[in-house]
Enzyme design. Sequence first.
Site, PDB file in Angstrom:
ATOM      1  N   ASP A  67       0.865  -1.185   0.000  1.00 30.30           N
ATOM      2  CA  ASP A  67       0.000   0.000   0.000  1.00 30.30           C
ATOM      3  C   ASP A  67       0.898   1.231   0.000  1.00 30.30           C
ATOM      4  O   ASP A  67       2.061   1.154   0.390  1.00 30.30           O
ATOM      5  CB  ASP A  67      -0.915   0.021   1.233  1.00 30.30           C
ATOM      6  CG  ASP A  67      -2.198   0.811   1.000  1.00 30.30           C
ATOM      7  OD1 ASP A  67      -3.276   0.194   0.943  1.00 30.30           O
ATOM      8  OD2 ASP A  67      -2.124   2.061   0.866  1.00 30.30           O
ATOM      9  N   ASP A 116     -10.502   0.911  -4.707  1.00 31.74           N
ATOM     10  CA  ASP A 116     -11.346   1.975  -5.252  1.00 31.74           C
ATOM     11  C   ASP A 116     -11.652   1.615  -6.710  1.00 31.74           C
ATOM     12  O   ASP A 116     -10.727   1.287  -7.455  1.00 31.74           O
ATOM     13  CB  ASP A 116     -10.563   3.300  -5.180  1.00 31.74           C
ATOM     14  CG  ASP A 116     -11.426   4.486  -5.566  1.00 31.74           C
ATOM     15  OD1 ASP A 116     -12.165   4.376  -6.587  1.00 31.74           O
ATOM     16  OD2 ASP A 116     -11.366   5.510  -4.884  1.00 31.74           O
ATOM     17  N   LYS A 120     -13.458   7.008 -12.888  1.00 30.79           N
ATOM     18  CA  LYS A 120     -13.055   8.086 -13.794  1.00 30.79           C
ATOM     19  C   LYS A 120     -12.072   7.623 -14.863  1.00 30.79           C
ATOM     20  O   LYS A 120     -12.159   7.994 -16.009  1.00 30.79           O
ATOM     21  CB  LYS A 120     -12.342   9.177 -12.985  1.00 30.79           C
ATOM     22  CG  LYS A 120     -13.169  10.378 -12.662  1.00 30.79           C
ATOM     23  CD  LYS A 120     -12.263  11.400 -11.989  1.00 30.79           C
ATOM     24  CE  LYS A 120     -13.115  12.560 -11.502  1.00 30.79           C
ATOM     25  NZ  LYS A 120     -12.321  13.536 -10.771  1.00 30.79           N
ATOM     26  N   THR A 191     -12.265  -7.788   6.263  1.00 34.20           N
ATOM     27  CA  THR A 191     -11.631  -6.613   6.870  1.00 34.20           C
ATOM     28  C   THR A 191     -12.722  -5.693   7.418  1.00 34.20           C
ATOM     29  O   THR A 191     -13.904  -5.863   7.125  1.00 34.20           O
ATOM     30  CB  THR A 191     -10.820  -5.820   5.823  1.00 34.20           C
ATOM     31  OG1 THR A 191     -11.730  -5.315   4.838  1.00 34.20           O
ATOM     32  CG2 THR A 191      -9.772  -6.684   5.151  1.00 34.20           C
ATOM     33  N   TYR A 192     -12.302  -4.723   8.171  1.00 34.04           N
ATOM     34  CA  TYR A 192     -13.237  -3.719   8.704  1.00 34.04           C
ATOM     35  C   TYR A 192     -13.981  -3.053   7.536  1.00 34.04           C
ATOM     36  O   TYR A 192     -15.188  -2.858   7.576  1.00 34.04           O
ATOM     37  CB  TYR A 192     -12.445  -2.677   9.495  1.00 34.04           C
ATOM     38  CG  TYR A 192     -13.280  -1.502   9.928  1.00 34.04           C
ATOM     39  CD1 TYR A 192     -14.157  -1.619  11.002  1.00 34.04           C
ATOM     40  CD2 TYR A 192     -13.198  -0.279   9.264  1.00 34.04           C
ATOM     41  CE1 TYR A 192     -14.936  -0.549  11.399  1.00 34.04           C
ATOM     42  CE2 TYR A 192     -13.976   0.793   9.647  1.00 34.04           C
ATOM     43  CZ  TYR A 192     -14.841   0.660  10.715  1.00 34.04           C
ATOM     44  OH  TYR A 192     -15.615   1.719  11.093  1.00 34.04           O
TER      45      TYR A 192
HETATM   46  C1  LIG Z   1     -10.500   1.124  -0.158  1.00 32.00           C
HETATM   47  S1  LIG Z   1      -9.001   0.749   0.604  1.00 32.00           S
HETATM   48  C2  LIG Z   1      -9.115  -1.000   0.919  1.00 32.00           C
HETATM   49  C3  LIG Z   1      -8.142  -1.452   1.966  1.00 32.00           C
HETATM   50  C4  LIG Z   1      -8.113  -2.956   2.252  1.00 32.00           C
HETATM   51  N1  LIG Z   1      -7.803  -3.727   1.092  1.00 32.00           N
HETATM   52  C5  LIG Z   1      -9.393  -3.448   2.904  1.00 32.00           C
HETATM   53  O1  LIG Z   1     -10.132  -4.216   2.271  1.00 32.00           O
HETATM   54  O2  LIG Z   1      -9.668  -3.072   4.038  1.00 32.00           O
HETATM   55  C6  LIG Z   1      -7.892   0.816  -0.813  1.00 32.00           C
HETATM   56  C7  LIG Z   1      -6.426   0.883  -0.436  1.00 32.00           C
HETATM   57  O3  LIG Z   1      -5.666   0.789  -1.629  1.00 32.00           O
HETATM   58  C8  LIG Z   1      -4.577   1.685  -1.562  1.00 32.00           C
HETATM   59  N2  LIG Z   1      -4.206   2.029  -2.950  1.00 32.00           N
HETATM   60  C9  LIG Z   1      -5.051   2.393  -3.941  1.00 32.00           C
HETATM   61  N3  LIG Z   1      -4.379   2.613  -5.071  1.00 32.00           N
HETATM   62  C10 LIG Z   1      -3.081   2.362  -4.800  1.00 32.00           C
HETATM   63  C11 LIG Z   1      -1.891   2.403  -5.567  1.00 32.00           C
HETATM   64  N4  LIG Z   1      -1.910   2.726  -6.859  1.00 32.00           N
HETATM   65  N5  LIG Z   1      -0.720   2.094  -4.967  1.00 32.00           N
HETATM   66  C12 LIG Z   1      -0.694   1.773  -3.643  1.00 32.00           C
HETATM   67  N6  LIG Z   1      -1.792   1.707  -2.867  1.00 32.00           N
HETATM   68  C13 LIG Z   1      -2.959   1.992  -3.427  1.00 32.00           C
HETATM   69  C14 LIG Z   1      -5.083   2.869  -0.751  1.00 32.00           C
HETATM   70  O4  LIG Z   1      -4.029   3.571  -0.140  1.00 32.00           O
HETATM   71  C15 LIG Z   1      -6.007   2.177   0.257  1.00 32.00           C
HETATM   72  O5  LIG Z   1      -5.341   1.884   1.461  1.00 32.00           O
END
Ligand SMILES: C[S@@+](CC[C@H](N)C(=O)[O-])C[C@H]1O[C@@H](n2cnc3c(N)ncnc32)[C@H](O)[C@@H]1O
Length: 248
Positions: A67, A116, A120, A191-192
Amino acid sequence: MREYPHVFEYPFYFKNEAQPTCHLKGRWREDFFHNANPIVLELGCGRGEYTVGLAERYPEQNFIGVDIKGARMWSGATEALNKGLKNVAFLRTSIEFIDQFFNEGEVEQIWITFPDPQMKKYTKRLTSTPFLMRYSHILVPNGIIHLKTDSPFLYTYTDALLKENHLPVEINTTDLYEDKGIEINAAAIQTYYESQWLSRGMAIKYIRFRLPANPALVEPDIEIPLDDYRSYGRTTRSGVTSRPAAKL
Ligand SMILES: C[S@@+](CC[C@H](N)C(=O)[O-])C[C@H]1O[C@@H](n2cnc3c(N)ncnc32)[C@H](O)[C@@H]1O
């Protein structure tokens, strides 16, 4: 986290600077895990709950949570340390550079958990062709990729991409916990973030597929309704034509 022996941070990268170099590239097993077990990545691991959950369940595999956000990663990294888990590491970097950190074929499986949907811009979507190409550089041939998502948009997009490119799909469900026809196994870890979506009544979608070596991939050309429970600014996106979704 700088003092944590199992956290490797490469958070900043500027286009005019040299690519980050990681001393463990090609040597994660030998120099960090000290075993020959398979390596499994969780991309966008957030707080690392999935990575830690997998590591506890599968001690015969090595897990690396990736991450860009250090504060989130800290909680999973701390938990792994407190639990004395030896088969967990964390890598702080942008997933865009993932192939700078692993050699060809060094990774057996990839989990993408609740990313995410990036409605877009497809180039930022973690299951888009640019990302799959990066993964193909580090995965074993026909390595496994798991996607868990709440997002109908991301599910529809990924499903269409897999069909368009005839990639071998092993499990594909729009409702992981209600689908009696599949064995959930590792996908059962929650996960949470996932529990939040479940408590809002969202069905969890899960796809498990394989990625062949050197795939020639194309983007799907379809209209995808946008998720209406997420914010977005425009109705037409580069790469896909989209329209607002009906209320769920
Ligand atoms: C919506 S959260 C989901 C976190 C975790 N997987 C969960 O289910 O609880 C998405 C995570 O992906 C990371 N993330 C998104 N795009 C990324 C990228 N290009 N490189 C590194 N981290 C990324 C964000 O920082 C975030 O912590």
